[in-house]
Design a protein around this motif. Structure first.
Motif, mmCIF file in Angstrom:
data_model
loop_
_atom_site.group_PDB
_atom_site.id
_atom_site.type_symbol
_atom_site.label_atom_id
_atom_site.label_comp_id
_atom_site.label_asym_id
_atom_site.label_seq_id
_atom_site.Cartn_x
_atom_site.Cartn_y
_atom_site.Cartn_z
ATOM 1 N N VAL A 57 -3.014 1.064 1.322
ATOM 2 C CA VAL A 57 -2.455 0.896 2.672
ATOM 3 C C VAL A 57 -2.791 -0.478 3.245
ATOM 4 O O VAL A 57 -1.904 -1.199 3.721
ATOM 5 C CB VAL A 57 -2.954 2.020 3.618
ATOM 6 C CG1 VAL A 57 -2.584 1.728 5.060
ATOM 7 C CG2 VAL A 57 -2.399 3.360 3.177
ATOM 8 N N ILE A 61 0.752 -1.991 1.782
ATOM 9 C CA ILE A 61 1.708 -1.437 2.751
ATOM 10 C C ILE A 61 1.625 -2.141 4.096
ATOM 11 O O ILE A 61 2.654 -2.514 4.670
ATOM 12 C CB ILE A 61 1.522 0.084 2.887
ATOM 13 C CG1 ILE A 61 1.841 0.748 1.537
ATOM 14 C CG2 ILE A 61 2.395 0.645 4.003
ATOM 15 C CD1 ILE A 61 1.522 2.224 1.466
ATOM 16 N N SER A 64 3.447 -5.260 4.189
ATOM 17 C CA SER A 64 4.860 -5.114 3.807
ATOM 18 C C SER A 64 5.173 -5.725 2.442
ATOM 19 O O SER A 64 6.237 -6.299 2.231
ATOM 20 C CB SER A 64 5.774 -5.728 4.881
ATOM 21 O OG SER A 64 5.599 -5.068 6.105
#
Length: 149
Positions: A57, A61, A64
């Motif tokens: 994460v 993530i 992006s």
């Protein structure tokens, strides 16, 4: 008590080459938040790192980035913190606190992966031991009362 006496021996592991979607699937399938990263050498699994759901994460993530462009080796912690299975619980807690980690791989005498232990595992063990200790005083009082009657 040695940490190897109660560590989880069913460790879900990954290799450096595995893709992040593969790792995420393993975490989902086995309901775990981390995988021990191993190199397989001579048929033995030698731990080299840990990758967590948080790593995916925070490193990919949240930035992006494309999950498919990275492997476990790209995002795993660069230095493995581990403990020998003969190490005591207190020493393991101290190491986890010093290194600010919640999970730690447990190694056998040859340096291979023996298991993993989490802060939650240790809390559960200590809670059980405290419960047993709490039962000592009332039983002592009962025994003393019986001896006096």
């Amino acid at each position: 008590m040695a940490i190897g006496e109660f560590c989880n021996r069913d460790v879900v592991f990954a290799t450096r080459e595995m893709s992040l979607p593969e790792v995420a699937q393993l975490m989902r399938e086995y309901h775990v938040g981390d995988l021990v990263v191993v190199d397989e050498v001579g048929g033995k699994r030698a731990p080299v790192g840990v990758v967590t759901d948080r790593d995916i994460v925070i490193e990919i993530i949240a930035k992006s980035l494309n999950l498919d462009e990275f492997s476990v080796g790209d995002i795993m912690a660069p230095q493995l913190v581990s403990v020998q299975e003969t190490e005591g619980v207190f020493e393991t807690i101290r190491l986890m606190r010093t290194k600010a980690i919640r999970r730690i791989p447990v190694l056998n005498s040859e340096g291979g992966l023996a298991g993993i232990v989490s802060a939650d595992d240790i809390l559960e063990l200590l809670a059980e031991e405290m419960t047993e200790l709490a039962k000592v005083a009332p039983r002592g009082q009962e025994r003393e009362a019986k001896l006096r009657t």
